[in-house]
Design a protein around this motif. Structure first.
Motif, mmCIF file in Angstrom:
data_model
loop_
_atom_site.group_PDB
_atom_site.id
_atom_site.type_symbol
_atom_site.label_atom_id
_atom_site.label_comp_id
_atom_site.label_asym_id
_atom_site.label_seq_id
_atom_site.Cartn_x
_atom_site.Cartn_y
_atom_site.Cartn_z
ATOM 1 N N SER A 31 -2.566 -10.031 35.369
ATOM 2 C CA SER A 31 -4.026 -9.863 35.341
ATOM 3 C C SER A 31 -4.422 -8.391 35.286
ATOM 4 O O SER A 31 -5.518 -8.053 34.840
ATOM 5 C CB SER A 31 -4.652 -10.516 36.573
ATOM 6 O OG SER A 31 -4.167 -9.913 37.765
ATOM 7 N N LYS A 32 -3.540 -7.511 35.736
ATOM 8 C CA LYS A 32 -3.825 -6.075 35.721
ATOM 9 C C LYS A 32 -3.102 -5.358 34.581
ATOM 10 O O LYS A 32 -3.560 -4.332 34.087
ATOM 11 C CB LYS A 32 -3.425 -5.450 37.057
ATOM 12 C CG LYS A 32 -4.248 -5.933 38.239
ATOM 13 C CD LYS A 32 -3.876 -5.198 39.507
ATOM 14 C CE LYS A 32 -4.708 -5.660 40.688
ATOM 15 N NZ LYS A 32 -6.145 -5.320 40.523
ATOM 16 N N LEU A 33 -1.952 -5.898 34.152
ATOM 17 C CA LEU A 33 -1.154 -5.251 33.113
ATOM 18 C C LEU A 33 -1.611 -5.727 31.739
ATOM 19 O O LEU A 33 -0.927 -6.477 31.051
ATOM 20 C CB LEU A 33 0.332 -5.566 33.334
ATOM 21 C CG LEU A 33 1.342 -4.814 32.449
ATOM 22 C CD1 LEU A 33 1.183 -3.307 32.595
ATOM 23 C CD2 LEU A 33 2.756 -5.250 32.787
ATOM 24 N N LYS A 34 -2.788 -5.263 31.320
ATOM 25 C CA LYS A 34 -3.357 -5.718 30.054
ATOM 26 C C LYS A 34 -3.038 -4.795 28.887
ATOM 27 O O LYS A 34 -3.057 -5.209 27.728
ATOM 28 C CB LYS A 34 -4.874 -5.869 30.194
ATOM 29 C CG LYS A 34 -5.263 -6.979 31.176
ATOM 30 C CD LYS A 34 -6.770 -7.134 31.277
ATOM 31 C CE LYS A 34 -7.130 -8.280 32.214
ATOM 32 N NZ LYS A 34 -8.596 -8.459 32.350
ATOM 33 N N ASP A 35 -2.748 -3.508 29.179
ATOM 34 C CA ASP A 35 -2.370 -2.572 28.123
ATOM 35 C C ASP A 35 -1.624 -1.407 28.757
ATOM 36 O O ASP A 35 -1.384 -1.380 29.963
ATOM 37 C CB ASP A 35 -3.592 -2.097 27.324
ATOM 38 C CG ASP A 35 -4.641 -1.423 28.197
ATOM 39 O OD1 ASP A 35 -4.280 -0.746 29.185
ATOM 40 O OD2 ASP A 35 -5.845 -1.564 27.897
ATOM 41 N N ILE A 36 -1.266 -0.433 27.941
ATOM 42 C CA ILE A 36 -0.402 0.658 28.392
ATOM 43 C C ILE A 36 -1.060 1.514 29.474
ATOM 44 O O ILE A 36 -0.352 2.170 30.256
ATOM 45 C CB ILE A 36 0.017 1.541 27.184
ATOM 46 C CG1 ILE A 36 1.266 2.359 27.521
ATOM 47 C CG2 ILE A 36 -1.122 2.424 26.723
ATOM 48 C CD1 ILE A 36 2.498 1.522 27.779
ATOM 49 N N THR A 37 -2.370 1.505 29.575
ATOM 50 C CA THR A 37 -3.031 2.318 30.600
ATOM 51 C C THR A 37 -2.727 1.824 32.010
ATOM 52 O O THR A 37 -2.872 2.569 32.972
ATOM 53 C CB THR A 37 -4.563 2.334 30.392
ATOM 54 O OG1 THR A 37 -5.062 0.990 30.483
ATOM 55 C CG2 THR A 37 -4.930 2.916 29.038
ATOM 56 N N ALA A 38 -2.291 0.576 32.138
ATOM 57 C CA ALA A 38 -1.961 0.021 33.458
ATOM 58 C C ALA A 38 -0.482 0.162 33.792
ATOM 59 O O ALA A 38 -0.055 -0.214 34.880
ATOM 60 C CB ALA A 38 -2.359 -1.448 33.518
ATOM 61 N N CYS A 39 0.283 0.715 32.853
ATOM 62 C CA CYS A 39 1.731 0.855 33.042
ATOM 63 C C CYS A 39 2.042 2.194 33.687
ATOM 64 O O CYS A 39 1.670 3.243 33.147
ATOM 65 C CB CYS A 39 2.437 0.735 31.705
ATOM 66 S SG CYS A 39 4.237 0.891 31.800
ATOM 67 N N PRO A 40 2.737 2.232 34.829
ATOM 68 C CA PRO A 40 3.073 3.512 35.462
ATOM 69 C C PRO A 40 4.075 4.292 34.629
ATOM 70 O O PRO A 40 4.797 3.720 33.801
ATOM 71 C CB PRO A 40 3.678 3.090 36.803
ATOM 72 C CG PRO A 40 4.201 1.717 36.571
ATOM 73 C CD PRO A 40 3.241 1.079 35.606
ATOM 74 N N ASP A 41 4.139 5.600 34.830
ATOM 75 C CA ASP A 41 5.048 6.450 34.058
ATOM 76 C C ASP A 41 6.503 6.058 34.248
ATOM 77 O O ASP A 41 7.341 6.312 33.373
ATOM 78 C CB ASP A 41 4.861 7.914 34.436
ATOM 79 C CG ASP A 41 3.530 8.479 33.953
ATOM 80 O OD1 ASP A 41 2.904 7.838 33.079
ATOM 81 O OD2 ASP A 41 3.119 9.553 34.440
ATOM 82 N N THR A 42 6.835 5.449 35.373
ATOM 83 C CA THR A 42 8.201 5.002 35.621
ATOM 84 C C THR A 42 8.557 3.768 34.822
ATOM 85 O O THR A 42 9.731 3.394 34.736
ATOM 86 C CB THR A 42 8.398 4.660 37.109
ATOM 87 O OG1 THR A 42 7.435 3.667 37.480
ATOM 88 C CG2 THR A 42 8.250 5.887 37.985
ATOM 89 N N GLY A 43 7.547 3.106 34.232
ATOM 90 C CA GLY A 43 7.782 1.806 33.646
ATOM 91 C C GLY A 43 8.037 0.797 34.752
ATOM 92 O O GLY A 43 7.818 1.076 35.931
ATOM 93 N N CYS A 44 8.532 -0.371 34.377
ATOM 94 C CA CYS A 44 8.845 -1.372 35.395
ATOM 95 C C CYS A 44 9.798 -2.401 34.823
ATOM 96 O O CYS A 44 9.994 -2.497 33.610
ATOM 97 C CB CYS A 44 7.569 -2.035 35.912
ATOM 98 S SG CYS A 44 6.703 -3.056 34.690
ATOM 99 N N GLY A 45 10.398 -3.162 35.711
ATOM 100 C CA GLY A 45 11.348 -4.182 35.309
ATOM 101 C C GLY A 45 12.597 -4.118 36.160
ATOM 102 O O GLY A 45 12.696 -3.331 37.097
ATOM 103 N N GLY A 46 13.571 -4.924 35.821
ATOM 104 C CA GLY A 46 14.813 -4.960 36.567
ATOM 105 C C GLY A 46 15.859 -4.024 35.992
ATOM 106 O O GLY A 46 15.967 -3.857 34.776
ATOM 107 N N SER A 47 16.621 -3.382 36.841
ATOM 108 C CA SER A 47 17.744 -2.540 36.446
ATOM 109 C C SER A 47 17.337 -1.474 35.426
ATOM 110 O O SER A 47 17.848 -1.437 34.307
ATOM 111 C CB SER A 47 18.870 -3.403 35.875
ATOM 112 O OG SER A 47 20.040 -2.637 35.693
ATOM 113 N N ILE A 48 16.410 -0.611 35.811
ATOM 114 C CA ILE A 48 15.930 0.426 34.902
ATOM 115 C C ILE A 48 16.210 1.811 35.477
ATOM 116 O O ILE A 48 16.602 1.955 36.629
ATOM 117 C CB ILE A 48 14.420 0.272 34.625
ATOM 118 C CG1 ILE A 48 13.598 0.597 35.892
ATOM 119 C CG2 ILE A 48 14.102 -1.116 34.111
ATOM 120 C CD1 ILE A 48 12.111 0.677 35.628
ATOM 121 N N ASP A 49 16.010 2.819 34.647
ATOM 122 C CA ASP A 49 16.145 4.214 35.067
ATOM 123 C C ASP A 49 14.757 4.841 35.042
ATOM 124 O O ASP A 49 14.271 5.253 33.989
ATOM 125 C CB ASP A 49 17.090 4.962 34.126
ATOM 126 C CG ASP A 49 17.362 6.398 34.568
ATOM 127 O OD1 ASP A 49 16.629 6.901 35.442
ATOM 128 O OD2 ASP A 49 18.302 7.015 34.031
#
Length: 266
Positions: A31-49
């Motif tokens: 509901s909040k992740l609608k476009d790139i402006t809601a994505c943190p600079d770290t990105g997100c997901g499993g097993s990431i750098d």
């Protein structure tokens, strides 16, 4: 309250692995992740750098660019000795990561990227990277013939027929360096889009467009340590912050004034 929200969205779990640290960063809810402006600079997901993603997601930079060649990038070490996923990137900075550079090359294709952790798994064109294949002029002498389809056997998968143009691109791409448009830079430079560049490539003689690319040098440690791509090494121009092209029937040099800025085109 703001700190609590950030902590909730960026919950980090660390576990050891053979390649260093695997990090999981919880994504914002759909509901909040609608476009790139809601994505943190770290990105997100499993097993990431997250440190790699932060480097990819730089939005602007005021350094004065330094002239480099594709040969310079091809000679950089890969893999980088003793570097592991999750390490700080200081060792990479000593090799030039983060330096703003300008490179003259030929662009062969600009592809839409897929879902990536740096972009929080978003998939719309405006929220994904564009992967640009860059080669030196001498690589344009490489050609290949069309190949026929082959039926599957007991030990081998079926092979699709490929045109001479497809096989030529495949062989040339093996000698390439990658540059990438990113959605974070596109927030300020909306015309740095793969479709706009690809239309110019398609219209260029032999589908090879002379370009002058300015952006930040980045070591794609994720693909260096696994999931190798078709290219010389994993040093990239990422993100691209300026893309210029040489007009048809003109000759452009590294420091000539007749390059056209992609962002100035209609």
């Amino acid at each position: 309250m703001k700190r609590i929200l950030i902590a909730t969205l960026l919950l980090i779990f660390v576990s050891s692995s053979a390649l260093g640290q695997k990090v999981k960063i919880k994504c914002p809810p759909p509901s909040k992740l609608k476009d790139i402006t809601a994505c943190p600079d770290t990105g997100c997901g499993g097993s990431i750098d997250p440190k790699l993603n932060e480097q990819k997601n730089i939005r602007s930079d005021d350094q004065k660019p330094v002239a480099k060649t594709l040969k310079d990038l091809k000679e950089l070490p890969d893999p980088v000795p003793d570097y592991k996923i999750g390490d700080t990137r200081e060792k990479l900075k000593t090799l030039g990561e983060g330096e703003k550079i300008t490179v003259v090359a030929f662009a062969l294709v600009a592809r839409k990227g897929g879902k990536e952790s740096c972009n929080c798994g978003l998939s719309k064109a405006q929220d994904t990277d564009n992967h640009i294949v860059l080669v030196e002029e001498e690589t344009l002498s490489i050609t290949a013939r069309a190949t026929r389809a082959k039926a599957a056997t007991a030990t081998k998968k079926a092979v699709k027929a490929k045109s001479a143009q497809q096989n030529t691109l495949d062989r040339r791409e093996e000698q390439s360096i990658t540059a990438e448009f990113t959605p974070h830079v596109r927030l300020d430079h909306p015309k740095l889009a793969g479709t706009r560049l690809q239309s110019l490539i398609a219209a260029a003689p032999k589908q090879a467009l002379p370009v002058r690319v300015t952006g930040l040098l980045l070591f794609d440690s994720q693909h260096s340590l696994g999931g190798h791509l078709k290219r010389v090494n994993n040093w990239e121009i990422h993100p691209v912050m300026k893309m210029e092209f040489c007009p048809e029937n003109e000759t452009c040099t590294a420091d000539s004034g007749n390059w056209k800025d992609l962002e100035d085109q209609p």
